[in-house]
Design an enzyme around this catalytic site. Structure first.
Site, PDB file in Angstrom:
ATOM      1  N   SER A   1       4.117  14.923   5.371  1.00 26.22           N
ATOM      2  CA  SER A   1       3.840  13.466   5.301  1.00 26.22           C
ATOM      3  C   SER A   1       5.540  12.944   5.483  1.00 26.22           C
ATOM      4  O   SER A   1       5.546  11.846   6.204  1.00 26.22           O
ATOM      5  CB  SER A   1       3.292  13.097   4.211  1.00 26.22           C
ATOM      6  OG  SER A   1       1.973  13.573   4.124  1.00 26.22           O
TER       7      SER A   1
ATOM      8  N   ARG B   1       9.131   7.020   0.220  1.00 26.44           N
ATOM      9  CA  ARG B   1       8.348   7.050  -0.743  1.00 26.44           C
ATOM     10  C   ARG B   1       7.340   5.719  -0.745  1.00 26.44           C
ATOM     11  O   ARG B   1       6.357   5.937  -0.967  1.00 26.44           O
ATOM     12  CB  ARG B   1       8.944   7.162  -2.156  1.00 26.44           C
ATOM     13  CG  ARG B   1       9.237   8.751  -2.655  1.00 26.44           C
ATOM     14  CD  ARG B   1       9.235   9.016  -4.013  1.00 26.44           C
ATOM     15  NE  ARG B   1       9.073  10.460  -4.163  1.00 26.44           N
ATOM     16  CZ  ARG B   1       8.007  11.056  -4.656  1.00 26.44           C
ATOM     17  NH1 ARG B   1       6.954  10.417  -4.592  1.00 26.44           N
ATOM     18  NH2 ARG B   1       7.985  12.259  -4.923  1.00 26.44           N
TER      19      ARG B   1
ATOM     20  N   HIS C   1       5.293   6.250   2.028  1.00 28.18           N
ATOM     21  CA  HIS C   1       4.304   7.198   1.659  1.00 28.18           C
ATOM     22  C   HIS C   1       3.111   6.601   0.915  1.00 28.18           C
ATOM     23  O   HIS C   1       1.941   6.740   1.073  1.00 28.18           O
ATOM     24  CB  HIS C   1       4.768   8.207   1.046  1.00 28.18           C
ATOM     25  CG  HIS C   1       4.031   9.444   0.745  1.00 28.18           C
ATOM     26  ND1 HIS C   1       3.454   9.822  -0.581  1.00 28.18           N
ATOM     27  CD2 HIS C   1       3.526  10.417   1.424  1.00 28.18           C
ATOM     28  CE1 HIS C   1       2.912  10.887  -0.730  1.00 28.18           C
ATOM     29  NE2 HIS C   1       2.857  11.236   0.756  1.00 28.18           N
TER      30      HIS C   1
END
Length: 221
Positions: free
Chosen positions: A24, A47, A50
């Site tokens: 990812s 992040r 994500h």
């Protein structure tokens, strides 16, 4: 108790947790435009992307160059994290906190409804006023209510103690974009430079904000 059985495998998908995690982040770095962000904030941006599943979020990110070191220094010194919503607080991974830092949301405090009625504002905004004794050197996070971010900025303009860093990513159609512009322009308007991260526009929310906090709490992905 009956032992559960795995259902018949009918779809082709990756089900190895660590591999999903690694792939990812690799996909985000391959697809997102990150060059305009401070070099020390790449992992923060990754992040946040994500947490939303949207690589184009990178184009809307506005990250103060001092945000990452300021927030990490504060957290390593034991600073609390003050959140506007329970969902933001719940999204912080305790194992990533460097000093077992307190993660607080005061929305449920008994004083909040009365303050909101008295001031004619939202409960989220009223709850932010209860942060004042804890504000100095704290990491604060607004991921839900634009009124909470506006209220925080008004407190700071009036002389409230300064937090170490602000994660300001409220979501919504009314006031969200405007509150983020106010955060980004706070230093120019009031002469006080507080490190911040925000995502301009209407996007935001608890997942995005908690992802930012988790990135700031620990450098390792």
């Amino acid at each position: 108790m009956t032992k559960p059985t795995r259902p018949t495998r009918r779809y082709d998908y990756v089900d190895d947790g660590p591999a999903i995690y690694t792939d990812s982040f690799a996909t985000i770095r391959r697809e997102a435009r990150l060059a305009h962000l401070p070099a020390n904030a790449e992992r923060l941006a990754v992040r946040m992307i994500h947490g939303t599943g949207q690589v184009d979020l990178a184009d809307d990110l506005d990250i103060h160059p001092g945000l990452v070191p300021a927030a990490r220094t504060a957290l390593r010194a034991g600073a609390p994290i003050l959140c506007d919503a329970t969902m933001v607080a719940s999204g912080v991974t305790a194992a990533r906190l460097p000093r077992g830092n307190e993660v607080l949301c005061l929305l449920g405090d008994a004083r909040v409804p009365g303050l909101a009625r008295q001031w004619g504002t939202t409960r989220s905004a009223a709850a932010v006023s209860l942060w004042e004794p804890l504000l100095e050197g704290a990491v604060v996070a607004v991921g839900n209510a634009p009124t909470a971010l506006f209220h925080l900025l008004e407190m700071l303009a009036d002389g409230a103690p300064l937090p170490a860093a602000i994660v300001g990513c409220p979501v919504g159609f009314i006031g969200a974009a405007e509150s983020k512009r106010a955060l980004a322009g706070f230093a120019d308007r009031h002469g006080t430079d507080i490190p911040y991260v925000t995502a301009h526009g209407r996007r935001g929310g608890s997942a995005m904000t908690a992802s930012a906090l988790n990135a700031l709490a620990k450098e390792e992905e």
